[in-house]
Design a protein around this motif. Structure first.
Motif, PDB file in Angstrom:
ATOM      1  N   LEU A  78       0.703 -48.632 -43.764  1.00  0.00           N
ATOM      2  CA  LEU A  78       0.566 -48.097 -42.409  1.00  0.00           C
ATOM      3  C   LEU A  78       1.879 -48.260 -41.629  1.00  0.00           C
ATOM      4  O   LEU A  78       2.271 -47.372 -40.861  1.00  0.00           O
ATOM      5  N   VAL A 130      -6.001 -47.898 -36.490  1.00  0.00           N
ATOM      6  CA  VAL A 130      -5.078 -47.059 -37.245  1.00  0.00           C
ATOM      7  C   VAL A 130      -4.475 -46.008 -36.314  1.00  0.00           C
ATOM      8  O   VAL A 130      -3.280 -45.729 -36.352  1.00  0.00           O
ATOM      9  N   THR A 163      -0.392 -46.106 -35.231  1.00  0.00           N
ATOM     10  CA  THR A 163       0.516 -45.057 -35.702  1.00  0.00           C
ATOM     11  C   THR A 163       0.869 -44.074 -34.593  1.00  0.00           C
ATOM     12  O   THR A 163       1.655 -43.154 -34.814  1.00  0.00           O
TER      13      THR A 163
END
Ligand code: ADP
Ligand code: ADP
Ligand code: ZN
Ligand code: ZN
Length: 747
Positions: free
Chosen positions: A342, A101, A105
């Motif tokens: 996401l 994650v 990002t």
């Protein structure tokens, strides 16, 4: 690219689209609605997105184009005033163990800057905190966090000889190149069982190096089996492998948390550097909400500036209902809905304007409570000056549309037209399936079925589950509810299914087995169709198979041929020999009641129902009609069937069975409100026939129609993992801690 007010589509004819033309307002949110199979994806993805990609690629030089995926020209007369597209779909974010994650990002990069500026003792520049660089990674596991060992007892059957298949890995099968390296080396007696090798022979076989051998013409340096296996396989990242390769890999290896970094992936210098007593790996394991709280408490002025940037990005995560994720969570373990959200975060972080954002059902996996946050993010994208196109069924998402395009009236050949264009307010009074269903809601079920028995899950502690013990009733429809991250999939898909491997899982994963699969082969009626043709014509049944002797030799029964080009996706053309009919001409001389086998495969389910008298075929075709697939043709390649259509195809093949347990994870994905009524009907019949059905679901109409609810929560991640309620729907209303309870009664 342009300052026009509309994207203009002229004459779109992909798949079932009936030469439609429309205008889509720019810098607005347009939602595309319609029943499953009506043509939404054909218009939005196969036409508009495909053409936007193609036009964008044409702006690159021929050299660069050579490296880009190839986009064929969609079947449309013209599309004007397109912007550069950004497609945010539900495809899983790949990337193996190294993609988390945080890395995905780019939030991890900002966290590394924080450690390099204010961490103590100082450890140098920011990439020293990255497990993806040699300077930062743990030397033992190379930044993966786990180490893997070969299981020699699995790889080798010592009672067998090399000729007898002693090496069990598929790549080392007798006759394969890898096998030849050992068998033809001249070092071993290939007919002697491995257990009878001398100590020297065994050592050479497993660990030998630097031995010169020749395999026929080829001279090479011998490398022992263990050495070779380690070099070729153990250094690879299992998370980046295909499911099949991973299963093979896991069969021959054991993995454990890396003993050096204890799963923290970084080297000792990086891990020694701390802020407020915590190293970067520890912060990466905190849930987003916890990390925000930690960062908010920092007092150092330099730290606060960087922390503010981090908090802003992390707050997006929370807003979109992903506050329970940690930066260290591997993206490969996220669900489709989580992956899509996401991707949205990644785009919110940049400042692009005047783009064309295209989203596929972003509400998937979201609790009714969190849909409001999602619509807020869609508005933000629009307000930055972007055009936002959304395919969606959720009434709350449809409600934020500046413009709605409703496609229908039905599915497949019964769809493909625009039945409504206009504002949300106007849609609500429009006489279309969507308009009519927006006004209706299912009532809370009170005349529930009684459980026939129980299946117990005892003391489950996987992921966030807090010692959950719960009885799941048999013979009824149970719906498992709770906000995203509360533990629904962990409880059902991971814990329950592990204990009940005989349960039938009906998901929306592709039903296709190979490129020749079609509804006729998938449901098993192709055999009966071939027999019927054999009986009528006197020719052998095998002739009527597009997998064997009767198939067109040019396309091998596919009906299309593929042109393969380096770096590009191959593109399909109708086979010029059989003209897409898939069979040799002599096969098409045989008829069953006036139709050739090719005619039959072109029949829709509806037409097949009128045509066939054979009992077995009729019962399957009838079931397909009942699940709302009357418009599919028997020969349509399964690769072109949508997730929702595939799910119903699976259901149709199951309908006549009895006494089974069915598990479905968010079966309403891709389904229109009217499809959901249909789905509830099918599920109801399954239960009435004596089956048990367990659904994980957010859709309120489905929740209201359950016989039994199991509500998890109260929140996602560490704040969840408890069973708040287990019982008939009505009783949930009395549980104040339940978020679901607040949405249970129709507004
Ligand atoms: P929706 O997105 O509204 O669910 P689709 O646009 O995916 O609908 O599909 C519209 C119709 O076109 C369906 O009947 C589907 O089975 C069919 N279809 C979709 N893709 C293909 C394809 N590549 N070849 C043939 N038929 C297709
Ligand atoms: P739900 O199905 O209710 O959305 P999940 O069961 O997917 O919730 O997740 C429950 C918790 O378990 C969350 O904190 C989630 O981050 C965590 N979790 C789920 N799958 C994994 C995994 N493969 N690895 C680590 N944590 C996981
Ligand atoms: Zn390590
Ligand atoms: Zn052909």
């Amino acid at each position: 690219m342009t300052d026009h007010q509309f994207i203009e589509v002229h004459g779109a004819r992909e798949n079932n689209l009936k030469n439609v033309s429309l205008q889509i307002p720019k810098q607005s949110i347009t939602v595309f609605t319609g029943v499953s199979g009506s043509g939404k994806s054909s218009l939005v993805f196969d036409t508009i997105a495909a053409e936007a990609q193609r036009q964008l690629n044409e702006t690159f030089t021929a050299f660069v184009q050579g490296f880009l995926p190839h986009y064929g020209q969609p079947d449309v007369d013209q599309i004007d005033h397109l912007n550069a597209p950004i497609i945010i779909d539900q495809k899983r974010v790949g990337g193996g163990s190294r993609s988390t994650v945080g890395t995905y990002t780019d939030i991890a990069a900002v966290l590394r800057v924080l450690y390099s500026r204010v961490g103590q003792p100082a450890a140098g520049p920011a990439f020293h905190f990255s497990f993806n660089t040699p300077q930062g990674m743990c030397p033992e596991c190379e930044g993966i966090g786990t180490t893997t060992q070969l299981r020699l007892d699995r790889l080798l059957d010592r009672t067998k000889s090399l000729n007898g298949g002693a090496i069990l890995h598929p790549e080392f099968k007798v006759g394969k190149w890898m096998w030849k390296i050992y068998a033809l080396s001249g070092l071993f007696d290939i007919d002697r069982p491995i257990q009878d090798y001398s100590e020297k022979e065994l050592h050479d076989f497993l660990y030998g190096r630097d031995l010169k051998v020749s395999l026929g013409e080829i001279n090479m340096t011998y490398e022992g089996l263990v050495e070779r296996f380690t070099r070729m396989y153990l250094k690879k990242d299992a998370a980046a492998m295909s499911e099949r390769n991973r299963a093979v890999f896991e069969g021959f290896t054991t993995s454990q948390t890396c003993p050096v970094c204890h799963g923290q992936r970084l080297n000792a210098a990086a891990l020694a550097c701390r802020i407020g007593g915590h190293n970067i790996a520890e912060l990466s394991e905190l849930e987003a909400t916890e990390l925000i709280a930690f960062l908010g408490d920092l007092t150092d002025p330099t730290a606060r500036t960087i922390a503010a940037r981090l908090i802003e990005r992390m707050t997006h995560l929370v807003e979109i209902g992903l506050g329970y994720l940690s930066l260290g969570r591997e993206t490969a373990t996220l669900s489709g809905g989580e992956s899509q959200r996401l991707k949205m975060i990644r785009h919110l972080g940049n400042s692009l304007t005047d783009m064309l954002y295209i989203l596929d059902e972003p509400s998937v996996g979201l609790h009714a409570r969190d849909v409001a946050r999602l619509t807020g993010l869609l508005r933000q994208l629009r307000d930055k000056g972007n055009t936002v196109l959304v395919v969606e069924h959720d009434p709350d998402v449809i409600a934020v549309a500046d413009h709605v395009v409703d496609i229908g009236p039905g599915a497949g050949t019964h769809g493909g037209e625009i039945v409504f264009e206009g504002s949300y307010a106007a849609l609500k009074t429009a006489d279309t399936l969507t308009g009519r269903h927006l006004a209706q809601h299912m009532p809370l079920k009170t005349d529930v079925r009684s459980p026939k028995g129980w299946m117990t899950v005892q003391d489950a502690t996987l992921h966030n589950l807090k010692g959950v013990t719960v009885d799941i009733p048999t013979g009824v429809l149970t719906v498992v509810t709770g906000v995203a991250g509360s533990g629904k999939s962990t409880l059902i898909n991971d814990v329950f299914l592990a204990q009940h491997p005989d349960a039938v899982v009906i998901d929306q994963s592709r039903v296709t087995a190979n490129s020749r699969s079609a509804p006729a082969t998938y449901t098993g009626i192709m055999d009966d169709i071939r027999k019927a043709f054999a009986k009528a014509s006197g020719a052998p049944a095998s002739l009527f198979s597009f997998n064997s002797e009767g198939s067109c030799p040019n396309c091998n029964g596919l009906g299309v041929t593929y042109t393969d080009l380096a770096f590009m996706e191959g593109f399909a053309q109708t086979c010029e020999v059989c003209e897409g009919k898939r069979f040799k001409p002599e096969v098409l001389e045989h008829h069953l009641r006036g139709k050739t086998i090719s005619d039959v495969l072109d029949m829709t389910v509806e037409e097949a129902l009128a045509f066939f008298t054979e009992k077995k075929i009729r019962s399957v075709v009838q079931a397909m009609q009942e699940v709302g697939l009357g418009y599919l043709t028997l020969g349509q390649p399964l690769s072109t069937v949508s997730g929702g259509e595939g799910q119903r195809l699976k259901l149709a093949t199951e309908l006549h069975k009895q006494g089974s347990v069915y598990v479905m994870d968010e079966p309403t994905t891709g389904l229109h409100l009217s499809d959901i009524t249909l789905l509830l009907g099918i599920v109801g019949r399954l239960v009435d026939a004596g089956n048990t059905v367990i659904l994980i679901e957010h859709h309120l109409d489905v929740i209201r129609q359950a016989d039994w609810l199991i509500d998890l929560g109260p929140e996602g991640g560490k704040g969840g993992g408890e069973v708040l309620y287990s019982g008939p729907p009505q009783g949930l209303l009395d549980v104040p801690r339940s978020v679901t309870a607040r949405f249970l009664l129709p507004a």
